[in-house]
Design an enzyme around this catalytic site. Structure first.
Site, PDB file in Angstrom:
ATOM      1  N   GLU A   1       0.924  -1.212  -0.164  1.00  0.00           N
ATOM      2  CA  GLU A   1       0.188   0.216   0.117  1.00  0.00           C
ATOM      3  C   GLU A   1       0.252   1.615  -0.080  1.00  0.00           C
ATOM      4  O   GLU A   1       1.710   1.451   0.541  1.00  0.00           O
ATOM      5  CB  GLU A   1      -0.264  -0.267   1.404  1.00  0.00           C
ATOM      6  CG  GLU A   1      -2.016  -1.267   1.034  1.00  0.00           C
ATOM      7  CD  GLU A   1      -3.035  -1.188   1.892  1.00  0.00           C
ATOM      8  OE1 GLU A   1      -3.926  -0.130   1.666  1.00  0.00           O
ATOM      9  OE2 GLU A   1      -3.417  -1.412   2.801  1.00  0.00           O
TER      10      GLU A   1
ATOM     11  N   CYS B   1       3.207   8.309   0.995  1.00  0.00           N
ATOM     12  CA  CYS B   1       4.642   7.690   2.402  1.00  0.00           C
ATOM     13  C   CYS B   1       3.888   6.361   1.488  1.00  0.00           C
ATOM     14  O   CYS B   1       2.888   5.687   1.291  1.00  0.00           O
ATOM     15  CB  CYS B   1       2.524   7.789   3.304  1.00  0.00           C
ATOM     16  SG  CYS B   1       2.550   6.330   4.411  1.00  0.00           S
TER      17      CYS B   1
ATOM     18  N   CYS C   1       3.538  -6.438   8.794  1.00  0.00           N
ATOM     19  CA  CYS C   1       4.616  -6.481   9.630  1.00  0.00           C
ATOM     20  C   CYS C   1       4.776  -7.468  10.503  1.00  0.00           C
ATOM     21  O   CYS C   1       3.926  -8.078  10.904  1.00  0.00           O
ATOM     22  CB  CYS C   1       4.335  -4.575  10.613  1.00  0.00           C
ATOM     23  SG  CYS C   1       5.525  -4.147  11.469  1.00  0.00           S
TER      24      CYS C   1
ATOM     25  N   CYS D   1       2.064  -4.393  17.318  1.00  0.00           N
ATOM     26  CA  CYS D   1       1.328  -2.212  17.273  1.00  0.00           C
ATOM     27  C   CYS D   1      -0.182  -2.578  17.934  1.00  0.00           C
ATOM     28  O   CYS D   1      -0.716  -3.125  16.601  1.00  0.00           O
ATOM     29  CB  CYS D   1       2.018  -1.272  16.826  1.00  0.00           C
ATOM     30  SG  CYS D   1       3.858  -1.081  16.828  1.00  0.00           S
TER      31      CYS D   1
ATOM     32  N   CYS E   1      -2.439  -0.350  14.943  1.00  0.00           N
ATOM     33  CA  CYS E   1      -2.773  -0.512  13.810  1.00  0.00           C
ATOM     34  C   CYS E   1      -3.176  -1.594  13.064  1.00  0.00           C
ATOM     35  O   CYS E   1      -2.827  -2.492  13.687  1.00  0.00           O
ATOM     36  CB  CYS E   1      -0.759  -0.391  13.972  1.00  0.00           C
ATOM     37  SG  CYS E   1      -0.217  -0.640  12.818  1.00  0.00           S
TER      38      CYS E   1
ATOM     39  N   GLU F   1       8.293  -2.244   9.238  1.00  0.00           N
ATOM     40  CA  GLU F   1       9.044  -1.914  10.177  1.00  0.00           C
ATOM     41  C   GLU F   1      10.161  -1.347   9.025  1.00  0.00           C
ATOM     42  O   GLU F   1      10.098  -2.440   9.088  1.00  0.00           O
ATOM     43  CB  GLU F   1       9.322  -2.283  11.025  1.00  0.00           C
ATOM     44  CG  GLU F   1      10.208  -2.617  11.759  1.00  0.00           C
ATOM     45  CD  GLU F   1      10.720  -0.922  12.497  1.00  0.00           C
ATOM     46  OE1 GLU F   1       9.795  -0.524  12.698  1.00  0.00           O
ATOM     47  OE2 GLU F   1      11.681   0.094  11.936  1.00  0.00           O
TER      48      GLU F   1
ATOM     49  N   SER G   1       9.985   6.264   9.703  1.00  0.00           N
ATOM     50  CA  SER G   1       9.563   5.942  10.755  1.00  0.00           C
ATOM     51  C   SER G   1       9.873   4.320  11.251  1.00  0.00           C
ATOM     52  O   SER G   1       9.889   3.758  10.511  1.00  0.00           O
ATOM     53  CB  SER G   1       8.411   6.349  11.004  1.00  0.00           C
ATOM     54  OG  SER G   1       7.579   6.408  11.621  1.00  0.00           O
TER      55      SER G   1
ATOM     56  N   SER H   1       8.404   6.141  16.356  1.00  0.00           N
ATOM     57  CA  SER H   1       7.553   5.980  17.283  1.00  0.00           C
ATOM     58  C   SER H   1       7.476   5.727  18.554  1.00  0.00           C
ATOM     59  O   SER H   1       7.693   4.455  18.917  1.00  0.00           O
ATOM     60  CB  SER H   1       6.352   5.100  16.810  1.00  0.00           C
ATOM     61  OG  SER H   1       4.969   4.949  17.106  1.00  0.00           O
TER      62      SER H   1
ATOM     63  N   ASN I   1      -6.688   7.273  13.965  1.00  0.00           N
ATOM     64  CA  ASN I   1      -7.105   6.484  13.213  1.00  0.00           C
ATOM     65  C   ASN I   1      -7.947   5.275  12.907  1.00  0.00           C
ATOM     66  O   ASN I   1      -7.341   4.567  13.663  1.00  0.00           O
ATOM     67  CB  ASN I   1      -6.903   6.579  11.938  1.00  0.00           C
ATOM     68  CG  ASN I   1      -5.750   8.357  11.472  1.00  0.00           C
ATOM     69  OD1 ASN I   1      -6.445   9.109  11.538  1.00  0.00           O
ATOM     70  ND2 ASN I   1      -4.043   8.380  11.289  1.00  0.00           N
TER      71      ASN I   1
ATOM     72  N   CYS J   1      -2.890   6.717   8.804  1.00  0.00           N
ATOM     73  CA  CYS J   1      -1.269   5.837  10.021  1.00  0.00           C
ATOM     74  C   CYS J   1      -2.087   4.910  10.632  1.00  0.00           C
ATOM     75  O   CYS J   1      -3.312   5.465  11.747  1.00  0.00           O
ATOM     76  CB  CYS J   1      -0.954   6.871  11.353  1.00  0.00           C
ATOM     77  SG  CYS J   1       0.519   7.722  10.144  1.00  0.00           S
TER      78      CYS J   1
HETATM   79  S1  SF4 Z   1       2.564   0.542  13.481  1.00  0.00           S
HETATM   80 FE1  SF4 Z   1       4.347   0.202  11.802  1.00  0.00          FE
HETATM   81  S2  SF4 Z   1       5.985  -0.548  13.195  1.00  0.00           S
HETATM   82 FE2  SF4 Z   1       3.528  -1.027  14.256  1.00  0.00          FE
HETATM   83  S3  SF4 Z   1       2.683  -3.049  13.454  1.00  0.00           S
HETATM   84 FE3  SF4 Z   1       2.244  -1.238  11.816  1.00  0.00          FE
HETATM   85  S4  SF4 Z   1       3.367  -0.973  11.017  1.00  0.00           S
HETATM   86 FE4  SF4 Z   1       4.253  -2.626  12.339  1.00  0.00          FE
END
Ligand code: SF4
Length: 367
Positions: free
Chosen positions: A93, A106, A113, A117, A120, A167, A198, A221, A301, A344
């Site tokens: 994406e 972006c 990933c 987190c 996310c 990441e 990031s 982050s 978000n 994000c």
């Molecule tokens: S915030 Fe970034 S590092 Fe954390 S799970 Fe989502 S994509 Fe991965």
């Protein structure tokens, strides 16, 4: 993919070596590099300044493009989200954000990933695989071609942020390779100073990046200032807790250029990490390490099925005021593309179906 060489990940010297292995002179490599990276052409047949027989041989042994756009969504605020597929069918994406002075793209560094987190959506995919340098570069080509047309000079400059899926510091070699290809003045000419990467806090790679002379800017982050809460929100914290992370940032600080600051991103989750006390904890953590930095507050978000809500505007403002009263440079990031799940933490290869503000179309021709 067959054994075809993916040319978008090659630097200009590598492109020259590649054509020389085909028995061609060096200037053909420069021509090919400019066609793919400067004019952003995505098939050899379009490179009509190359002889026909050379184009035919290139078609047999190499690829000018590998990503395909599966779907595209345009937000009411002009933000565009692209869901692409790799040659092996994995989601990638990319988000194009038009801005007054400069556009921002972006991009993703991985498909899915591996980090978990909890705020996310991408985390729910797990790691599918890391992207190649060519796949990273192609995301930028596709976004620019889609916004302005193939080969058309962009009216504004372009900033890049590695804040899409993945990441980036777990794919550092390919990421740096892609950035070097994109920095070439005969190509896209997007220099590292225009790029921000990031990270969730991969400490050894932050130290590696600090040793890289042509490095991009770095954002960390944080999401929480205490061990306990950060363990909960960002499990990577169990491996590298805030004190270790901030110590690595202190090393990185030595490489900052005049006027450059390290960025700390802080996603604001209603009732979870947005109290006055938590603002003071964050300020104390940053002040204790005394790093030349700024904080970006990012209202969360919301995205089903994540169990969080965004902090209210008043809470964000109060949090900002507390940080500023303690000498921390603080900014609030405006969410973009929320209605198309482009913001994000929302990238999870989802097909958006709701909202009549969304223009969704299957795109086949321009990829
Ligand atoms: S915030 Fe970034 S590092 Fe954390 S799970 Fe989502 S994509 Fe991965």
């Amino acid at each position: 993919m067959d054994n075809a060489v993916q040319l978008t990940g090659l630097s200009q010297p590598e492109m020259i070596s590649f054509v020389e292995t085909m028995g061609e002179p060096a200037y053909r490599g420069r021509q090919l590099f400019a066609a793919l990276q400067h004019r952003r052409l995505r098939s050899f047949d379009e490179i009509t300044d190359l002889p026909k027989d050379l184009r035919a041989r290139l078609n047999e042994m190499a690829k000018a493009a590998t990503l395909k756009i599966e779907s595209q969504y345009t937000s009411g605020d002009g933000t565009r989200r692209y869901l692409m597929k790799t040659h092996d069918g994995l989601p990638v994406e990319t988000v194009f954000i038009p801005e007054e002075r400069r556009d921002t793209i972006c991009f993703s560094s991985q498909s899915g990933c591996p980090l978990q987190c909890t705020f996310c959506l991408t985390a729910q995919l797990g790691l599918l695989r890391s992207l190649t340098a060519g796949e990273i570069v192609e995301q930028i080509h596709i976004a620019l071609n889609n916004a302005y047309g193939t080969g058309v000079k962009t009216p504004r400059g372009t900033n890049l942020v590695a804040m899409g899926a993945g990441e980036p510091l777990l794919n550092l070699d390919q990421l740096l390779k892609a950035l070097r290809v994109m920095a070439d003045p005969q190509g896209l000419h997007i220099v590292p100073n225009r790029v921000t990467v990031s990270t969730a806090g991969v400490v050894p790679r932050i130290l590696d990046l600090a040793k890289t002379s042509d490095r991009p800017h770095l954002a960390i982050s944080l999401a929480a200032a205490t061990d306990e809460l950060r363990n909960e929100l960002m499990p990577i914290n169990k491996r590298w807790p805030p004190e270790d992370l901030l110590s690595a940032c202190k090393v990185f600080e030595k490489t900052l250029k005049p006027g450059e600051r390290l960025t700390f991103e802080y996603v604001m989750l209603d009732g979870v990490n947005d109290s006055d006390e938590q603002a003071r904890q964050l300020a104390n953590l940053l002040n204790r390490h005394d790093i030349r930095s700024k904080v970006n507050l990012i209202p969360h978000n919301p995205a089903d099925p994540l169990p969080y809500r965004p902090s209210s505007d008043q809470t964000v403002e109060r949090f900002k005021n507390i940080l500023e009263s303690k000498g921390i440079h603080t900014y609030v990031r405006r969410p973009r593309g929320r209605d198309i799940f482009a913001a994000c933490g929302q990238l999870a290869a989802r097909q958006t179906t709701l909202s009549n503000r969304i223009e969704s179309s299957l795109v086949g021709a321009n990829n």
